[in-house]
Design a protein around this motif. Structure first.
Motif, PDB file in Angstrom:
ATOM      1  N   GLU A  28       0.782  -1.280  -0.057  1.00  0.00           N
ATOM      2  CA  GLU A  28       0.031  -0.006  -0.021  1.00  0.00           C
ATOM      3  C   GLU A  28       0.799   1.283  -0.014  1.00  0.00           C
ATOM      4  O   GLU A  28       0.491   2.301  -0.644  1.00  0.00           O
ATOM      5  CB  GLU A  28      -1.020  -0.007   1.189  1.00  0.00           C
ATOM      6  CG  GLU A  28      -2.080  -0.998   1.286  1.00  0.00           C
ATOM      7  CD  GLU A  28      -1.664  -2.484   1.373  1.00  0.00           C
ATOM      8  OE1 GLU A  28      -0.475  -2.540   2.066  1.00  0.00           O
ATOM      9  OE2 GLU A  28      -2.168  -3.420   0.935  1.00  0.00           O
ATOM     10  N   GLN A  29       1.993   1.200   0.677  1.00  0.00           N
ATOM     11  CA  GLN A  29       2.918   2.555   0.789  1.00  0.00           C
ATOM     12  C   GLN A  29       3.439   2.630  -0.725  1.00  0.00           C
ATOM     13  O   GLN A  29       3.443   3.906  -1.118  1.00  0.00           O
ATOM     14  CB  GLN A  29       3.965   1.949   1.678  1.00  0.00           C
ATOM     15  CG  GLN A  29       3.673   2.234   3.021  1.00  0.00           C
ATOM     16  CD  GLN A  29       4.747   1.808   3.996  1.00  0.00           C
ATOM     17  OE1 GLN A  29       6.123   2.533   3.906  1.00  0.00           O
ATOM     18  NE2 GLN A  29       4.880   1.027   4.995  1.00  0.00           N
ATOM     19  N   THR A  31       2.152   1.827  -3.543  1.00  0.00           N
ATOM     20  CA  THR A  31       1.041   2.182  -4.404  1.00  0.00           C
ATOM     21  C   THR A  31       0.104   3.192  -4.277  1.00  0.00           C
ATOM     22  O   THR A  31       0.324   4.004  -5.353  1.00  0.00           O
ATOM     23  CB  THR A  31      -0.254   0.957  -4.601  1.00  0.00           C
ATOM     24  OG1 THR A  31      -0.649   1.004  -3.292  1.00  0.00           O
ATOM     25  CG2 THR A  31       0.324  -0.519  -5.144  1.00  0.00           C
ATOM     26  N   THR A  32       0.330   3.549  -3.111  1.00  0.00           N
ATOM     27  CA  THR A  32      -0.036   5.270  -2.788  1.00  0.00           C
ATOM     28  C   THR A  32       1.150   6.240  -3.102  1.00  0.00           C
ATOM     29  O   THR A  32       0.739   7.207  -3.712  1.00  0.00           O
ATOM     30  CB  THR A  32      -0.507   5.317  -1.190  1.00  0.00           C
ATOM     31  OG1 THR A  32      -1.513   4.063  -1.030  1.00  0.00           O
ATOM     32  CG2 THR A  32      -0.996   6.638  -1.060  1.00  0.00           C
ATOM     33  N   ALA A  49       0.737   6.743  -6.848  1.00  0.00           N
ATOM     34  CA  ALA A  49      -0.278   6.844  -7.406  1.00  0.00           C
ATOM     35  C   ALA A  49      -0.457   7.787  -8.807  1.00  0.00           C
ATOM     36  O   ALA A  49      -1.144   7.790  -9.584  1.00  0.00           O
ATOM     37  CB  ALA A  49      -1.538   7.174  -6.588  1.00  0.00           C
ATOM     38  N   ASP A  50       0.815   8.744  -8.791  1.00  0.00           N
ATOM     39  CA  ASP A  50       0.601   9.754  -9.846  1.00  0.00           C
ATOM     40  C   ASP A  50       1.581   9.218 -11.008  1.00  0.00           C
ATOM     41  O   ASP A  50       1.796  10.156 -11.836  1.00  0.00           O
ATOM     42  CB  ASP A  50       1.338  11.106  -9.315  1.00  0.00           C
ATOM     43  CG  ASP A  50       2.519  11.134  -8.581  1.00  0.00           C
ATOM     44  OD1 ASP A  50       2.940   9.929  -8.027  1.00  0.00           O
ATOM     45  OD2 ASP A  50       3.139  12.083  -8.986  1.00  0.00           O
ATOM     46  N   ASP A  55       2.729   6.356 -14.229  1.00  0.00           N
ATOM     47  CA  ASP A  55       2.002   5.670 -14.946  1.00  0.00           C
ATOM     48  C   ASP A  55       2.431   4.018 -14.840  1.00  0.00           C
ATOM     49  O   ASP A  55       3.539   3.674 -15.413  1.00  0.00           O
ATOM     50  CB  ASP A  55       2.511   6.067 -16.423  1.00  0.00           C
ATOM     51  CG  ASP A  55       1.691   5.360 -17.582  1.00  0.00           C
ATOM     52  OD1 ASP A  55       0.534   4.684 -17.266  1.00  0.00           O
ATOM     53  OD2 ASP A  55       2.000   5.446 -18.913  1.00  0.00           O
ATOM     54  N   SER A  69       1.070   0.277 -13.315  1.00  0.00           N
ATOM     55  CA  SER A  69       0.094  -0.867 -12.771  1.00  0.00           C
ATOM     56  C   SER A  69       0.733  -1.866 -12.052  1.00  0.00           C
ATOM     57  O   SER A  69       1.899  -2.198 -12.211  1.00  0.00           O
ATOM     58  CB  SER A  69      -0.614  -1.351 -14.162  1.00  0.00           C
ATOM     59  OG  SER A  69       0.420  -2.018 -14.930  1.00  0.00           O
ATOM     60  N   VAL A 113       9.471   3.500  -4.731  1.00  0.00           N
ATOM     61  CA  VAL A 113       8.544   4.689  -5.143  1.00  0.00           C
ATOM     62  C   VAL A 113       9.562   5.514  -5.756  1.00  0.00           C
ATOM     63  O   VAL A 113       9.484   5.805  -7.169  1.00  0.00           O
ATOM     64  CB  VAL A 113       7.863   5.418  -4.191  1.00  0.00           C
ATOM     65  CG1 VAL A 113       7.017   6.512  -4.977  1.00  0.00           C
ATOM     66  CG2 VAL A 113       6.601   4.465  -3.867  1.00  0.00           C
ATOM     67  N   ARG A 143       9.755   6.306  -9.849  1.00  0.00           N
ATOM     68  CA  ARG A 143       9.582   7.754 -10.187  1.00  0.00           C
ATOM     69  C   ARG A 143      10.729   8.206 -11.127  1.00  0.00           C
ATOM     70  O   ARG A 143      10.598   8.829 -12.185  1.00  0.00           O
ATOM     71  CB  ARG A 143       9.393   8.777  -9.199  1.00  0.00           C
ATOM     72  CG  ARG A 143       9.218  10.286  -9.452  1.00  0.00           C
ATOM     73  CD  ARG A 143       8.711  11.024  -8.237  1.00  0.00           C
ATOM     74  NE  ARG A 143       7.854  10.611  -7.456  1.00  0.00           N
ATOM     75  CZ  ARG A 143       6.574  10.404  -7.521  1.00  0.00           C
ATOM     76  NH1 ARG A 143       6.095  10.930  -8.737  1.00  0.00           N
ATOM     77  NH2 ARG A 143       5.956   9.954  -7.038  1.00  0.00           N
TER      78      ARG A 143
END
Length: 149
Positions: A17-18, A20-21, A24-25, A27, A29, A136, A140
């Motif tokens: 969840e950390q 995917t959250t 979230a912005d 591209d 999946s 993340v 990014r």
């Protein structure tokens, strides 16, 4: 560029969840194994029939779960494998090996206490992170070329 990311490994914390959250912005999946522990353990006997022997109970579940896992890893551009603190996750090590053998971009996620026992797994990865936010930041950077901060 779109990335398909498979989130494998430990299911007892909110690391998925950390990620995917936090992404979230982007591209991206995400796919993952079934993270409901009871469902994952019992899927084989629930679908294919009861087993008196625990070995065959577990074996049926592992085979059914492997259908999803195999598809998720094969379809992924990036495979993230998390090793948690609580249990020995042999399935996570297996998933990392499969991803590596398939030439997938592999990110390993674990705390510093696992650096020595996972040194061979880490050596197969393109990145080894200690925190979900680092995963993340890697995603990014790969997608935007931008550094954190």
């Amino acid at each position: 560029m779109t990335l398909r990311v498979y989130l494998s490994g430990e299911i007892h914390t909110d690391w998925r969840e950390q990620i995917t959250t936090g992404a979230a912005d982007l591209d991206v999946s995400f796919d993952s194994p079934v993270t409901d522990h009871d469902a994952s353990d019992d899927c084989g006997v629930a679908i294919l029939g009861a087993e008196d022997n625990k070995y065959w109970h577990d074996h049926k579940g592992a085979m059914v779960n492997a259908i999803r896992t195999r598809k998720g890893i094969e379809d992924a551009d990036v495979v993230v494998v998390r090793f948690g603190d609580q249990y020995k996750q042999w399935n996570a090590a297996f998933d990392a090996g499969v991803a590596s053998a398939l030439g997938k971009s592999l990110i390993i996620l674990h705390g510093p206490q696992h650096a020595h026992p996972l040194k061979e797994v880490d050596a197969a990865a393109l990145a080894v992170a200690e925190e979900p936010r680092q995963v993340v930041e890697i995603l990014r950077y790969v997608l935007t070329g931008k550094l954190p901060g």
